[in-house]
Each structure stands twice: as C-alpha cells, then as structure tokens.
Design a protein around this motif. Structure first.
Motif, PDB file in Angstrom:
ATOM      1  N   VAL A  70      -1.150   3.462   4.912  1.00  0.00           N
ATOM      2  CA  VAL A  70      -0.400   2.769   3.867  1.00  0.00           C
ATOM      3  C   VAL A  70       1.033   2.522   4.320  1.00  0.00           C
ATOM      4  N   ILE A  71       1.596   1.420   3.824  1.00  0.00           N
ATOM      5  CA  ILE A  71       2.933   0.986   4.202  1.00  0.00           C
ATOM      6  C   ILE A  71       3.803   0.894   2.952  1.00  0.00           C
ATOM      7  N   ASP A  72       5.007   1.512   3.015  1.00  0.00           N
ATOM      8  CA  ASP A  72       5.948   1.516   1.891  1.00  0.00           C
ATOM      9  C   ASP A  72       5.272   2.065   0.645  1.00  0.00           C
ATOM     10  N   PHE A  73       4.610   3.166   0.812  1.00  0.00           N
ATOM     11  CA  PHE A  73       3.768   3.787  -0.205  1.00  0.00           C
ATOM     12  C   PHE A  73       4.493   4.938  -0.895  1.00  0.00           C
ATOM     13  N   LEU A  98      -3.700  -2.119   7.655  1.00  0.00           N
ATOM     14  CA  LEU A  98      -2.368  -1.856   7.120  1.00  0.00           C
ATOM     15  C   LEU A  98      -2.380  -2.207   5.634  1.00  0.00           C
ATOM     16  N   ASP A  99      -2.252  -1.206   4.782  1.00  0.00           N
ATOM     17  CA  ASP A  99      -2.274  -1.435   3.336  1.00  0.00           C
ATOM     18  C   ASP A  99      -0.846  -1.346   2.796  1.00  0.00           C
ATOM     19  N   PHE A 100      -0.220  -2.502   2.633  1.00  0.00           N
ATOM     20  CA  PHE A 100       1.156  -2.601   2.153  1.00  0.00           C
ATOM     21  C   PHE A 100       1.200  -2.524   0.628  1.00  0.00           C
ATOM     22  N   VAL A 101       2.216  -1.864   0.100  1.00  0.00           N
ATOM     23  CA  VAL A 101       2.467  -1.938  -1.339  1.00  0.00           C
ATOM     24  C   VAL A 101       3.439  -3.081  -1.604  1.00  0.00           C
ATOM     25  N   VAL A 102       2.993  -4.076  -2.356  1.00  0.00           N
ATOM     26  CA  VAL A 102       3.881  -5.161  -2.765  1.00  0.00           C
ATOM     27  C   VAL A 102       5.016  -4.577  -3.612  1.00  0.00           C
ATOM     28  N   ASP A 103       6.196  -5.133  -3.493  1.00  0.00           N
ATOM     29  CA  ASP A 103       7.292  -4.735  -4.384  1.00  0.00           C
ATOM     30  C   ASP A 103       7.032  -5.379  -5.753  1.00  0.00           C
ATOM     31  N   TYR A 104       6.095  -4.769  -6.468  1.00  0.00           N
ATOM     32  CA  TYR A 104       5.676  -5.334  -7.755  1.00  0.00           C
ATOM     33  C   TYR A 104       6.777  -5.232  -8.803  1.00  0.00           C
ATOM     34  N   LYS A 134      -3.804  -5.552   3.848  1.00  0.00           N
ATOM     35  CA  LYS A 134      -4.133  -5.509   2.427  1.00  0.00           C
ATOM     36  C   LYS A 134      -2.838  -5.380   1.630  1.00  0.00           C
ATOM     37  N   TRP A 135      -2.776  -6.111   0.532  1.00  0.00           N
ATOM     38  CA  TRP A 135      -1.591  -6.075  -0.328  1.00  0.00           C
ATOM     39  C   TRP A 135      -1.934  -5.422  -1.658  1.00  0.00           C
ATOM     40  N   ILE A 136      -1.336  -4.240  -1.886  1.00  0.00           N
ATOM     41  CA  ILE A 136      -1.590  -3.474  -3.118  1.00  0.00           C
ATOM     42  C   ILE A 136      -0.670  -4.006  -4.209  1.00  0.00           C
ATOM     43  N   ILE A 137      -1.256  -4.491  -5.305  1.00  0.00           N
ATOM     44  CA  ILE A 137      -0.437  -5.101  -6.355  1.00  0.00           C
ATOM     45  C   ILE A 137      -0.160  -4.160  -7.528  1.00  0.00           C
ATOM     46  N   GLU A 138      -0.836  -3.019  -7.607  1.00  0.00           N
ATOM     47  CA  GLU A 138      -0.648  -2.000  -8.662  1.00  0.00           C
ATOM     48  C   GLU A 138      -0.934  -2.580 -10.057  1.00  0.00           C
ATOM     49  N   VAL A 139      -2.213  -2.818 -10.306  1.00  0.00           N
ATOM     50  CA  VAL A 139      -2.620  -3.507 -11.534  1.00  0.00           C
ATOM     51  C   VAL A 139      -2.191  -2.792 -12.807  1.00  0.00           C
ATOM     52  N   ALA A 140      -2.126  -1.458 -12.765  1.00  0.00           N
ATOM     53  CA  ALA A 140      -1.759  -0.720 -13.977  1.00  0.00           C
ATOM     54  C   ALA A 140      -0.314  -0.953 -14.394  1.00  0.00           C
ATOM     55  N   ALA A 141       0.510  -1.450 -13.470  1.00  0.00           N
ATOM     56  CA  ALA A 141       1.917  -1.730 -13.770  1.00  0.00           C
ATOM     57  C   ALA A 141       2.127  -3.164 -14.234  1.00  0.00           C
ATOM     58  N   LEU A 142       1.058  -3.968 -14.224  1.00  0.00           N
ATOM     59  CA  LEU A 142       1.174  -5.394 -14.479  1.00  0.00           C
ATOM     60  C   LEU A 142       0.427  -5.796 -15.752  1.00  0.00           C
ATOM     61  N   THR A 143       0.898  -6.851 -16.398  1.00  0.00           N
ATOM     62  CA  THR A 143       0.137  -7.488 -17.462  1.00  0.00           C
ATOM     63  C   THR A 143      -0.963  -8.333 -16.825  1.00  0.00           C
ATOM     64  N   ASP A 144      -1.914  -8.771 -17.637  1.00  0.00           N
ATOM     65  CA  ASP A 144      -2.964  -9.647 -17.114  1.00  0.00           C
ATOM     66  C   ASP A 144      -2.356 -10.885 -16.472  1.00  0.00           C
ATOM     67  N   LYS A 145      -1.363 -11.456 -17.117  1.00  0.00           N
ATOM     68  CA  LYS A 145      -0.716 -12.656 -16.587  1.00  0.00           C
ATOM     69  C   LYS A 145      -0.080 -12.366 -15.237  1.00  0.00           C
ATOM     70  N   GLU A 146       0.556 -11.199 -15.100  1.00  0.00           N
ATOM     71  CA  GLU A 146       1.203 -10.837 -13.837  1.00  0.00           C
ATOM     72  C   GLU A 146       0.175 -10.572 -12.740  1.00  0.00           C
ATOM     73  N   ILE A 147      -0.959  -9.990 -13.098  1.00  0.00           N
ATOM     74  CA  ILE A 147      -2.036  -9.794 -12.117  1.00  0.00           C
ATOM     75  C   ILE A 147      -2.462 -11.144 -11.551  1.00  0.00           C
ATOM     76  N   VAL A 148      -2.675 -12.095 -12.434  1.00  0.00           N
ATOM     77  CA  VAL A 148      -3.077 -13.438 -12.018  1.00  0.00           C
ATOM     78  C   VAL A 148      -1.989 -14.076 -11.149  1.00  0.00           C
ATOM     79  N   GLN A 149      -0.740 -13.978 -11.586  1.00  0.00           N
ATOM     80  CA  GLN A 149       0.359 -14.624 -10.864  1.00  0.00           C
ATOM     81  C   GLN A 149       0.584 -14.013  -9.490  1.00  0.00           C
ATOM     82  N   LEU A 150       0.560 -12.683  -9.396  1.00  0.00           N
ATOM     83  CA  LEU A 150       0.828 -12.036  -8.112  1.00  0.00           C
ATOM     84  C   LEU A 150      -0.343 -12.233  -7.145  1.00  0.00           C
ATOM     85  N   THR A 151      -1.553 -12.143  -7.650  1.00  0.00           N
ATOM     86  CA  THR A 151      -2.717 -12.424  -6.812  1.00  0.00           C
ATOM     87  C   THR A 151      -2.665 -13.849  -6.277  1.00  0.00           C
ATOM     88  N   THR A 152      -2.328 -14.787  -7.150  1.00  0.00           N
ATOM     89  CA  THR A 152      -2.243 -16.193  -6.759  1.00  0.00           C
ATOM     90  C   THR A 152      -1.128 -16.418  -5.739  1.00  0.00           C
TER      91      THR A 152
END
Length: 247
Positions: A70-73, A98-104, A134-152
C-alpha cells in the motif's frame, strides 16, 4: 470458480494497530505468506517493509503468488512527493502491485487538480515499471455521488493518458479497511458501493476490499464483476467459514 485466484490475502496492521509485538507481527506476515504458497492466492498484500521477505519466501517455494503493498496508507493525505517516493521504494523492492490511497479528503473539498495529478503521476510510475496500480477511494468516506464522481475521474484520467492495453492494469479499489465509521456502519465494500463503482469504472477493473469475509460474499462480489477481492479472511472464504476480521 477458483476463488483463490481472485484473493489478495492481506495483512496490513502494524504493531501499533494491533497491540502485538514486532515479533508477533512478523510471525503473522510469515504465516500469511506460507498460507499463500499452500493455497495459491493471487497475491499477498503487505506493508513495504515485508516485501523482501515475501519475495524471498515465494521464490524459494517457486510460487507464482505475487506481492502487493500500500502507498500513502491509510489516509492518502501525504501528497504527491510522498506517494511517488513510497511507490518507487516498493518498485525497487520488487512489489508487483501498488495500491495507492487517493487523497479522498482533498477530493471532497473540491481540490480536483491536485487529486488528478496524483492519479496521473502515480499511475504513470506504476505502468512504466510494469506494475499493477490500484486506487483506493475509501467508499465509506464518500456519498454515492462522490463514489460515482471519483471513480469516473480515475477512469477518465487513465483513458485520456494511457493505452487501451493498460486499462486492465489500473483498478479502482473500494476501501482501506482502516476507515472509522460511526455506529458500526460498514467501512468497506458493500454491494451498493461496488455496483456504483462497476457502473462507472468500466473499462477499468474493480477491486472489492474490506468486509468480504465469507465464501458467499466473495462469490456475490465476483458475480457482480469484481476482478480482485482484498481480504484478511482468505482461509474462511476458501474453506466455507466466516472470518472475524474487519478487512
């Protein structure tokens, strides 16, 4: 369905996280690698200080199991320089994934340019060195809209800057497993969050991580379309039990 080929068997707790000694933590990592050799998981996901040990044990056993780190974990807030430095170190040590944590958190604040730069540069470094990113987006910290936006956003950056044959090597990943949620709410992959990711990540693959602890949960995730599952309940998943880990 060969479940083992989907599993990134994971041990990421530090002694401070677990309350164990350094020696006890080392032993847990060794046992994880030994299990991976026996059960032929896709990958062992460990902290970078164990990469050399894992590579040595796997080579000695002539195992095809791969090594990820993991990177920046686990928070993803270290900035671009830290991400790239950690990633280069992992590459030098021989990591395959390399599993990076996105700065969500920055993403949630609307700092799209800085987040985009991290995704672009981290992906570029990984792909140039023939690594899976791999980019970890941390879904539990995001709203549904943010999950869609960050994934996109991740998808658009990859499609705009890399070749089509690279797409399979850049994942969107759900969770660190370390995020603290209120009231015992899920802190990892849920069917709902994974469906949102799958709908918006394609053609990039999705990794479900955090909270997949039983055979049926793993099968359900695979049937939805995920290509990898990050879990510390790998033996429970393979042998029809239920894991008691949060990850």
């Amino acid at each position: 369905m060969e479940l083992n080929t989907y599993l990134d068997a994971t041990y990421l707790k530090t002694p401070a996280d677990s309350g164990l000694t350094e020696q006890e933590t080392n032993q847990n990592v060794i046992e994880l690698i030994e299990d991976a050799i026996i059960d032929n998981y896709k990958l062992v996901m460990i902290r970078s200080n164990y990469i050399a040990l894992a590579k040595e044990m796997l080579a000695k056993a002539k195992s095809k199991v791969q090594v990820g780190t993991v990177i920046d974990f686990p928070f993803g807030t270290g900035g671009l320089e830290k991400k790239l430095k950690e990633a280069q170190n992992a590459i030098d040590l021989g990591a395959d994934d390399l599993d990076f944590v996105v700065d969500y958190q920055a993403f949630k604040k609307g700092e799209i340019d800085s987040v985009s730069t991290e995704i672009l540069e981290g992906t570029k470094l990984g792909l140039e060195n023939n690594k899976i990113v791999k980019w970890i987006i941390e879904v539990a910290a995001l709203t549904d809209k943010e999950i869609v936006q960050l994934t996109t956003l991740i998808k658009r950056i990859v499609i705009s800057n890399f070749k089509e044959n690279d797409y399979d090597n850049v994942f969107v990943k759900s969770s660190t497993g370390f995020f603290k949620t209120p009231n015992g709410e899920p802190n990892g992959a849920t069917v709902h969050s994974i469906v949102l990711m799958l709908e918006n990540a394609s053609p990039l693959p999705v990794k479900a991580s955090g909270g997949v602890r039983t055979t049926q949960e793993a099968i359900d995730m695979i049937k939805l379309g995920v290509k990898r599952i990050g879990t510390s309940s790998q033996k429970a998943i393979l042998f029809g039990q239920k894991g008691n880990s949060n990850y």
